[in-house]
Design an enzyme around this catalytic site. Sequence first.
Site, PDB file in Angstrom:
ATOM      1  CE  LYS A  66     -44.167 -80.173 -68.563  1.00  0.00           C
ATOM      2  NZ  LYS A  66     -45.521 -79.941 -68.101  1.00  0.00           N
ATOM      3  CB  ALA A 118     -73.301 -88.068 -95.998  1.00  0.00           C
ATOM      4  CE1 TYR A 122     -47.097 -87.739 -72.793  1.00  0.00           C
ATOM      5  CE2 TYR A 122     -48.587 -86.037 -73.559  1.00  0.00           C
ATOM      6  CZ  TYR A 122     -48.081 -86.806 -72.533  1.00  0.00           C
ATOM      7  OH  TYR A 122     -48.546 -86.657 -71.263  1.00  0.00           O
ATOM      8  CB  CYS A 172     -77.299 -55.620 -54.903  1.00  0.00           C
ATOM      9  SG  CYS A 172     -78.323 -54.151 -54.720  1.00  0.00           S
ATOM     10  CB  CYS A 220     -78.522 -51.403 -57.362  1.00  0.00           C
ATOM     11  SG  CYS A 220     -76.781 -51.177 -56.964  1.00  0.00           S
ATOM     12  CE  LYS A 263     -42.996 -75.850 -65.792  1.00  0.00           C
ATOM     13  NZ  LYS A 263     -44.274 -76.420 -65.368  1.00  0.00           N
ATOM     14  CB  CYS A 276     -77.862 -48.875 -53.890  1.00  0.00           C
ATOM     15  SG  CYS A 276     -78.351 -50.601 -53.674  1.00  0.00           S
TER      16      CYS A 276
END
Length: 679
Positions: free
Chosen positions: A136, A59, A245, A439, A444, A332, A426
């Site tokens: 934080k 909708a 914030y 490569c 390989c 922290k 290789c």
Amino acid sequence: MVEEPADNPYVRDPKTSFAPADELDEATAREQVAQLREAISYHDYRYYVENDPVIADSAYDTLFERLQTLEDAFDLHDENSPTQRVGGEPLDELETVEHVQPLLSLQSSGDAEEIRAFDRRIRETVGDVDYSAEPKFDGFSIEVVYEGGAFERAVTRGDGRAGEDVSANVRTIGSVPLRLPDDAPETLAVRGEVYMPRTGFQELNERRVERGDDPFANPRNAAAGTVRMLDPDTVADRPLDVFFYDIIDTSAALDSQREAFDLLRTLGFRVNDETTIVDDVDAVLDYRDRLMAARDDLEYEIDGVVAKVVEFDAREQLGSTARHPRWAFAYKFPPRTGQTTVERIVVQVGRTGKLTPVALLDPVDVQGVTISRATLHNAGQARELGVTPGATVEIERAGDVIPEVVEVVDAGEGEAFEMPDACPVCDSEVVREGEHHYCTNASCPAQLQRSLEHFCSRDAMDIEGLGAEAADQLVAAGLVESPADLYSLDREDLIELEGWGERSAENLLAELDASKDVTLGTFVYALGIRHVGTERARALAGAFSLDDLLDASADELQSVEDVGPEVAEAVVSYFDVDANVEMVERLLDAGVTPERRERGAELDGLTLVFTGSVPGYTRSELTERLETHGANVTSSVSGETDFLVVGENPGTRKREQAEEEEVETLDPDAFEERILSQL
Ligand code: IVH
């Protein structure tokens, strides 16, 4: 909470059949456009901010398309129309704009004593205070300015005084209001943190790796890189969100952070639910411990908590330095980084032949995980960072991502990294394509080992017992030169291998036998075509039979959703190589029967969400199976969800959402019985 618009016909049970646009007069069109914008803004709010939509997605889509039709037909475009969320014209560059107020940063520390000292200074100056305790967010800070209730611009933090205008990109974020309610303050500038939700980040990285692009190191880099892109269309496809914030400036009278959050909420801004008010520093420390323990369960990355004095008059008395306010402090978490020395740098060869430098490290514990290798992505990055053997480096582990070297702390004695001219496995020639080296030898052994591992992985043929180590053994013993050889292995070959016995040999043979019954989508994924991950493989299998896929042109392939020129080219060149076609034929001859599932309708209209794993199935296997029977498997719980399947090691968030939305949950047994048994 934003009030529901009254008397708007497009809010509850909207009528979604419309008269053709050319039968409308302009006045009616204008009125309908205004009502549609108001209703769609409200639906965006209910969906993105409240997580509680009031109408079905279909909708909503109809209303959105109607608005687009009328805006086009009557030339009623507006920058702040909800239709602008889908992207827009690419820009040449981002303009620099001054902030309404300097965007300060925060004093921060990971030491509990420091936040106690902060609290003492505050109480000495203004007496007892309450603190707003907030996560934080580890994202990207922006300022968003509204004038007269309309979104005016969004600006990055930049140097704090001026930043870059990222309005076109921020408009694409569904939870950012483009128009505020009528009683909003005349001027308003808010600050928030843009972030990339963890699951969206992982999916984005998977898609990037599938396409051959480097993954983002962490959600913060992904968010920062996305917000500053020049192409809003690409931004609109990326999963960004935002938490607000802070009110930086407003004509409204506000006395506290409590009032600021209340105002943000009533105006429809997304505010984080963990945000709370506490009455002393001990409670801030408890808050920090609680959030640190919950850190891995959150859908967003946080790197600490912030404590802010709640009352604004106290804030004024405390004032600010040039860089940060004296009334806020970030406590922290310990970083998920560590320092160690590089022992050597080796070069890994991937399934597509891509060479990646990897630093082998003196093992170091990073928040409970031992890290002994870190990727350097490519030769350019290794050189730019200056990583050499003997160097002391800082490494970072973020979420589920491979650890990365972030910087060199002390240069080593060793030589600067050079990509070898020859493949370390290789010895074939190495070529450079853009930032990467490859490569050139399609057979390989390293490529072969990685393709075998991929072929046997859970989302591919799901052959348990054939991981990296076994693949290496089979290749080294010369038993397997292509995945097709797996099906001619016999018991005698296997028991000869070191560490193998009869049991393991028979188990592998049984697994191989069981893997022959496979869906076409899974089979196409197992081939390991560049850029073709599980979803694209499923889409290709839905559109082509195996024979047709082998012969499809790039144009035909591009008719499939999410298949662009680069992917189409990869598919065409894969099947242009005779050895690849031969391998497919040998697999079929060996009895592998990729089956194209016709779409059934048994589960039509059913929407399911999973959390945790259902024993015996991979998530992609279940998704494919359910979707081929008409069900819709989505990644988040909403009012539209019929069932949440709660498997082993489930997350908490989806379960909480299911409880809020009153969505029925099923354990694996109930899921088998009620859903799978119908198929
Ligand atoms: S308040 C003057 N609150 O952390 C107050 N910042 O330097 C300024 N951040 O750049 C910021 N979460 O981007 C505040 N809850 C939060 C935050 C927060 C993350 C960021 C912000 C700032 C950096 C600290």
